[in-house]
Write an enzyme that holds these catalytic residues in place. Structure first.
Site, PDB file in Angstrom:
ATOM      1  N   HIS A  27       6.664   2.338 -12.581  1.00  0.00           N
ATOM      2  CA  HIS A  27       7.583   2.555 -11.460  1.00  0.00           C
ATOM      3  C   HIS A  27       8.877   1.753 -11.646  1.00  0.00           C
ATOM      4  O   HIS A  27       9.346   1.093 -10.708  1.00  0.00           O
ATOM      5  CB  HIS A  27       6.880   2.186 -10.156  1.00  0.00           C
ATOM      6  N   ASP A  51      12.991  13.145  -4.352  1.00  0.00           N
ATOM      7  CA  ASP A  51      11.693  12.473  -4.457  1.00  0.00           C
ATOM      8  C   ASP A  51      10.685  13.580  -4.775  1.00  0.00           C
ATOM      9  O   ASP A  51       9.798  13.865  -3.987  1.00  0.00           O
ATOM     10  CB  ASP A  51      11.367  11.752  -3.145  1.00  0.00           C
ATOM     11  N   GLU A 106       9.365   8.689 -13.008  1.00  0.00           N
ATOM     12  CA  GLU A 106       7.952   8.335 -13.155  1.00  0.00           C
ATOM     13  C   GLU A 106       7.206   9.503 -13.786  1.00  0.00           C
ATOM     14  O   GLU A 106       6.979  10.519 -13.124  1.00  0.00           O
ATOM     15  CB  GLU A 106       7.351   8.024 -11.784  1.00  0.00           C
ATOM     16  N   HIS A 163       0.062   5.552  -4.588  1.00  0.00           N
ATOM     17  CA  HIS A 163       0.178   4.589  -5.695  1.00  0.00           C
ATOM     18  C   HIS A 163      -0.969   3.582  -5.788  1.00  0.00           C
ATOM     19  O   HIS A 163      -0.740   2.371  -5.947  1.00  0.00           O
ATOM     20  CB  HIS A 163       1.502   3.842  -5.587  1.00  0.00           C
ATOM     21  N   ARG A 221       0.898  10.525  -4.470  1.00  0.00           N
ATOM     22  CA  ARG A 221       0.117  10.617  -3.230  1.00  0.00           C
ATOM     23  C   ARG A 221      -1.171  11.424  -3.392  1.00  0.00           C
ATOM     24  O   ARG A 221      -1.210  12.407  -4.134  1.00  0.00           O
ATOM     25  CB  ARG A 221       0.971  11.270  -2.135  1.00  0.00           C
TER      26      ARG A 221
HETATM   27  C1  BGC Z   1       7.484   7.931  -4.381  1.00  0.00           C
HETATM   28  C2  BGC Z   1       8.233   7.674  -3.096  1.00  0.00           C
HETATM   29  C3  BGC Z   1       7.826   6.339  -2.579  1.00  0.00           C
HETATM   30  C4  BGC Z   1       8.138   5.303  -3.608  1.00  0.00           C
HETATM   31  C5  BGC Z   1       7.682   3.966  -3.146  1.00  0.00           C
HETATM   32  C6  BGC Z   1       7.845   6.860  -5.345  1.00  0.00           C
HETATM   33  O1  BGC Z   1       7.119   7.031  -6.502  1.00  0.00           O
HETATM   34  O2  BGC Z   1       7.746   9.188  -4.911  1.00  0.00           O
HETATM   35  O3  BGC Z   1       7.951   8.673  -2.162  1.00  0.00           O
HETATM   36  O4  BGC Z   1       8.447   6.033  -1.380  1.00  0.00           O
HETATM   37  O5  BGC Z   1       7.498   5.617  -4.797  1.00  0.00           O
HETATM   38  O6  BGC Z   1       8.448   3.001  -3.671  1.00  0.00           O
END
Ligand code: BGC
Length: 338
Positions: free
Chosen positions: A172, A243, A303, A101, A76
């Site tokens: 991802h 997360d 990740e 992302h 983010r």
């Molecule tokens: C993030 C999550 C997000 C997800 C989306 C992850 O990399 O940390 O917060 O909801 O990606 O698929």
């Protein structure tokens, strides 16, 4: 070792790399995504340990970044803006008030040029024009997926820009080491980290760290994901599970993280040159149907990344990429059976 094209053309070009142990890695051009990782469990059965769809067409539909390359900036960016060389850049707000992302149409939604490299790798290239998604500079990115005979899926990222810009790439992939995608709460995880970046109510870090030794966040001694995930705590509650961005104690020799399923006996070890890793336990998965049905916490992501929101936090190591300088990053996921 061999690389074969299952489909050589278009946005769904699909390549398969096979090693001498019979492990197979399939990658597709759309989002430079991993389509399948086919490995053996403790009984010698082949299981697919990544989420996705029966065919790569499935990736074209709605899905939460399944196994894609994330860019230009993973994670983010607070307020969806940043300042570089005194100039303010505004990004698309695709996550509340923030950019997540890569923005509205990040690298996960781009068609990469895929080409086999030798007998063990596939190289993907994407040219992102100046101003795309609000980021400065013409940026050329290559991502090379390689499979080794040691059952290691290695990902090499390179990027170069003709203007100063920011860049922080990841993959991802959503894993479930049982291959059944029922739950990951039974997976045992280790992360070589003593602190996470503290987040606010919209999951944005602002420069503070939370020491984690002995807390629910701590994975420095291997434990099941499910052990402390229900702890009543501000950050676990807002994220609906893990997360968090773990700051890695990386000696560049040992894995920074491992995950293990006693059901299948499959262990995954993560190696990287990145400073951080997001452990995400699929808290926003809600029953999407693909190869399997992906419910809440049925998959996890590890990740590897630069510091999230680093472009707005001067005390975090920078993710700036200077004009003409080469961005280079390496991460690998190694599969063994125990
Ligand atoms: C993030 C999550 C997000 C997800 C989306 C992850 O990399 O940390 O917060 O909801 O990606 O698929």
């Amino acid at each position: 070792m061999s690389v074969k094209a299952i489909n050589e053309t278009g946005k769904l070009a699909l390549y398969e790399i096979e090693n001498k142990a019979g492990m197979r890695l399939q990658v597709t051009a759309y989002g430079a995504r991993i389509h399948k990782i086919l490995t053996k469990d403790k009984n010698g059965n082949t299981i697919d340990v990544v989420a996705g769809f029966e065919t790569p067409e499935g990736f074209l539909g709605d899905n939460p970044y399944f196994n894609a390359v994330i860019g230009r900036v993973a994670n983010r960016i607070g307020n969806a803006e940043f300042t570089l060389n005194g100039k303010k850049y505004t990004l698309f707000k695709n996550d509340g008030n923030n950019s997540l992302h890569g923005g509205k149409e990040g690298f996960d939604r781009k068609i990469w040029q895929a080409e086999p490299m030798g007998d063990d790798a596939v190289k993907m290239t994407y040219f992102s024009p100046d101003g795309e998604e609000g980021y400065p500079g013409n940026l050329t990115t290559t991502v090379t997926y390689k499979l080794t005979d040691e059952n290691e899926v290695s990902i090499a990222y390179e990027a170069i820009s003709d203007q100063d810009t920011i860049c922080s790439l990841t993959n991802h992939a959503y894993f479930n080491l049982n291959g059944d995608f029922s739950t990951v709460l039974d997976h045992e995880v280790f992360i070589d980290s003593d602190k996470i970046t503290t987040i606010d109510g919209s999951l944005i870090p602002h420069g503070d760290f939370t020491p984690i030794k002995g807390t629910a966040y701590d994975f420095s001694v291997p434990k099941k994901i499910g052990k402390d995930i229900k702890t009543n705590d501000f950050m676990l509650n807002i994220a609906r599970g893990y997360d968090f961005n773990y700051v890695l104690n990386n000696d560049f020799i040992h894995p920074v993280a491992t995950a293990y399923s006693s059901g299948s006996g499959v262990k995954m070890s993560v190696f990287t040159d990145r400073p951080c890793m997001q452990l995400y336990t699929g808290n926003f998965l809600d029953g999407l149907k693909g190869k399997k049905t992906y419910g809440y916490q049925s998959a996890f992501c590890m990740e590897t990344q630069g510091y999230p929101n680093a472009c707005n936090v001067p005390s975090f190591p920078s993710i700036e990429l200077k004009k003409g300088e080469r961005y280079s990053a390496r991460t690998s996921y190694k599969f063994t059976v125990e």
